[in-house]
Design a protein around this motif. Structure first.
Motif, mmCIF file in Angstrom:
data_model
loop_
_atom_site.group_PDB
_atom_site.id
_atom_site.type_symbol
_atom_site.label_atom_id
_atom_site.label_comp_id
_atom_site.label_asym_id
_atom_site.label_seq_id
_atom_site.Cartn_x
_atom_site.Cartn_y
_atom_site.Cartn_z
ATOM 1 N N TYR A 43 12.492 -1.469 3.994
ATOM 2 C CA TYR A 43 12.012 -1.504 5.367
ATOM 3 C C TYR A 43 11.857 -0.118 5.988
ATOM 4 O O TYR A 43 11.400 -0.003 7.120
ATOM 5 N N CYS A 44 12.265 0.911 5.293
ATOM 6 C CA CYS A 44 12.149 2.249 5.869
ATOM 7 C C CYS A 44 10.709 2.737 5.766
ATOM 8 O O CYS A 44 10.164 2.838 4.679
ATOM 9 N N PRO A 45 10.082 3.063 6.897
ATOM 10 C CA PRO A 45 8.685 3.508 6.864
ATOM 11 C C PRO A 45 8.518 4.871 6.202
ATOM 12 O O PRO A 45 7.398 5.286 5.919
ATOM 13 N N LEU A 46 9.606 5.592 5.986
ATOM 14 C CA LEU A 46 9.484 6.966 5.486
ATOM 15 C C LEU A 46 10.110 7.164 4.101
ATOM 16 O O LEU A 46 10.271 8.287 3.656
ATOM 17 N N LYS A 47 10.462 6.093 3.444
ATOM 18 C CA LYS A 47 11.111 6.179 2.131
ATOM 19 C C LYS A 47 12.320 7.112 2.192
ATOM 20 O O LYS A 47 12.526 7.952 1.317
#
Ligand code: FAD
Ligand code: SF4
Ligand code: SF4
Lengths: 53, 425
Positions: A43-47
């Motif tokens: 769910y992390c948009p920024l990896k």
């Protein structure tokens, strides 16, 4: 799990952690409640969340 | 036509839904497990927080986004904010809220000023709407024409709320374009169901018109042949299409293809794109802290620009009997490595804005760089086309002129749809 330098502190991960193991304030901090299930990383948009090596 | 869309944020979904209705074959690729990008809800401790936005649509149901949603038949109810905004000003001419305050309506903004400045403001608002000032920041414009501290502070909190910038960084021309649009389109609204109410309605349109949305599917390359986009590579598979629409801003889009001819003018524009940063603080309260569904601008805070209480419109955004209150503060670029301190100052501000009130901080969320408040801050947008044929960029990195936030996203999408219609008959 480990939070890398790409984290901006958007808090998205913490909403999906069933263990309530992530504290967010300007950056995400994973506490020892973490069971390493790995869900938050998706769910992390920024990896910014990786499995620990 | 076959059209591939990279990213299921508001811009990607709006484009995909509009084109799906026209009968095009649509595939949307989204890296995350959820759709909506920075415009959807995340459930946290029973509250519907959001991935980004403050559950507000700048020009409500009658602005560019509201109109586009209506046109494509999206099932969304947008409730107007009444009042649109109130301004909290300190009592007895003080410089902070510690010794009391009162709230005045945004429309009575000028009433804080001296008689002479009130007259000037009235004249200026009329003339600048007709002859917008050029090449001057909003801050310097105010200093030049209306040197009142309260005007500076209010302008700053308005710019912080609406653009996540300080008035120093906003060109006066852009600020007046925004005021003009408030007259033209009307004021702010809150979608029922919050941000997710909007983006889910778009997902529904795409699916019911035969479009496909692949979540957990990252686009790793854009296929370019003869300077023309031919499709995308996602999960190692090639997906060919006639048109590619990217929802991830110009710089990230540029990173996804090799180009044999470098377009210097475009590269230079990309380098100049500035994103805007901000902090959102989410509060839970048993009793309303604000009591209306509009924006509470807080010009005399050190950091917090404005606050809303969306549960006055949609109580379902919080557990029964609770209120969800969200405060926004813009963050200057040089403060990004001191985010925790900035959050702390914001929390202190909130104590002064809501003295003697009981509330709990649910979550603080910060946004910058790759996941910002706006990918291209006002004045640094570069349009929807790219040097590659059949490759277009939508979203808040490619907004339409004068459109703030999601209104700009909608204007950019409409512009892109027009271009596609002309270029790909
Ligand atoms: C704190 C905050 C408050 C805000 N408040 C408001 C408000 O009240 N009102 C308002 O109008 N606006 C507000 N905004 C702005 C608004 O949220 C954004 O402008 C809008 O959501 C941007 O949408 P977008 O489609 O441009 O991009 P995004 O939402 O960023 O969508 C891009 C999508 O692309 C996906 N993606 C990225 N790379 C790839 C890839 N390689 N392959 C596949 N998918 C990919 C991402 O995961 C994402 O889902 C706010 C923003 C923030 C952060
Ligand atoms: S989702 Fe990613 S960027 Fe956001 S707070 Fe969590 S780790 Fe940081
Ligand atoms: S790995 Fe699982 S338990 Fe650990 S922080 Fe992420 S979601 Fe929570």
């Amino acid at each position: 799990m480990r939070v890398n330098e790409k984290c901006v502190g958007c808090g998205q991960c913490t909403a999906f952690c069933k263990q309530d193991a992530i504290v967010v304030k300007g950056n995400a901090y994973i506490t020892d409640k973490c069971t390493n299930c790995g869900i938050c990383a998706f769910y992390c948009p920024l990896k910014a969340i990786e499995a620990e090596k | 036509m076959k059209i591939n869309v990279i990213g299921a944020g508001l811009g990607g979904l709006l484009s995909a839904a509009s084109l799906a209705i026209e009968g095009h074959e649509i595939e949307v690729f989204e890296r995350l497990p959820i759709t909506g990008g920075r415009f959807t809800n995340i459930e946290y401790h029973g509250f519907s927080l959001s991935t980004g936005a403050l559950h507000m649509i700048p020009h409500g149901s009658t602005g560019p986004l509201g109109n586009l949603l209506k046109k494509i038949g999206a099932d969304v109810e947008i409730v107007p904010c009444e009042p649109m905004a109130m301004i909290r000003i300190p009592a007895n001419g003080s410089n902070n809220y510690k010794s009391g305050f009162k709230d005045i309506s945004f429309n009575q903004f000028g009433s804080q000023f001296s008689m002479w400045n009130r007259l000037k403001l009235a004249i200026l608002l009329v003339t600048t709407r007709r002859w917008p000032p050029k090449n001057i920041s909003f801050e310097n414009w105010i200093r030049k024409y209306l040197n009142e501290d309260s005007a500076h502070k209010t302008a700053n909190s308005f710019c912080g709320w609406a653009l996540s910038l300080t008035n120093r960084d906003v060109p006066a021309e852009e600020a007046f374009e925004i005021f003009e649009n408030l007259y033209r389109y009307g004021g702010t609204g809150i979608p029922m169901g919050g941000c997710k109410g909007v983006t889910d309605a778009l997902v529904e349109i795409i699916r019911s018109n035969g479009g496909k949305i692949h979540t957990n599917t990252e686009v790793s390359r854009i296929i370019v042949e003869n300077n023309t986009a031919r499709g995308v590579i996602a999960d190692g598979n090639k997906h060919y299409s006639d048109v590619v629409i990217s929802n991830i801003g110009h710089p990230f889009t540029r990173d996804l293809y090799d180009s044999y001819t470098i377009n210097n003018a475009y590269e230079e524009k990309i380098d100049n794109v500035k994103s805007s940063a901000g902090i959102k603080t989410c509060l839970a309260a048993d009793e309303p802290l604000i009591g209306h569904n509009g924006i509470l601008l807080t010009p005399y805070c050190r950091r917090v620009n404005g606050i809303n209480e969306v549960t006055n419109t949609d109580p379902n955004l919080a557990p029964p009997g609770k209120h969800l209150v969200m405060a926004h503060q813009s963050v200057r670029q040089e403060k990004i490595d001191k985010l925790e301190e900035e959050i702390e100052i914001g929390l202190q501000d909130l104590k002064e804005v809501f003295p003697n009130k009981k509330y709990e901080v649910i979550l603080t969320q910060s946004y910058y760089d790759g996941w910002p408040v706006n990918r291209a801050s006002s004045g640094s947008d570069i349009g929807n086309t790219t040097p590659i044929n059949s490759l277009y960029v939508v979203g808040d990195g490619a907004k339409g002129k004068g459109g703030i936030e999601v209104e700009g996203v909608a204007l950019g999408v409409m512009n892109t749809l027009d271009i596609i219609k002309q270029q790909h008959r």
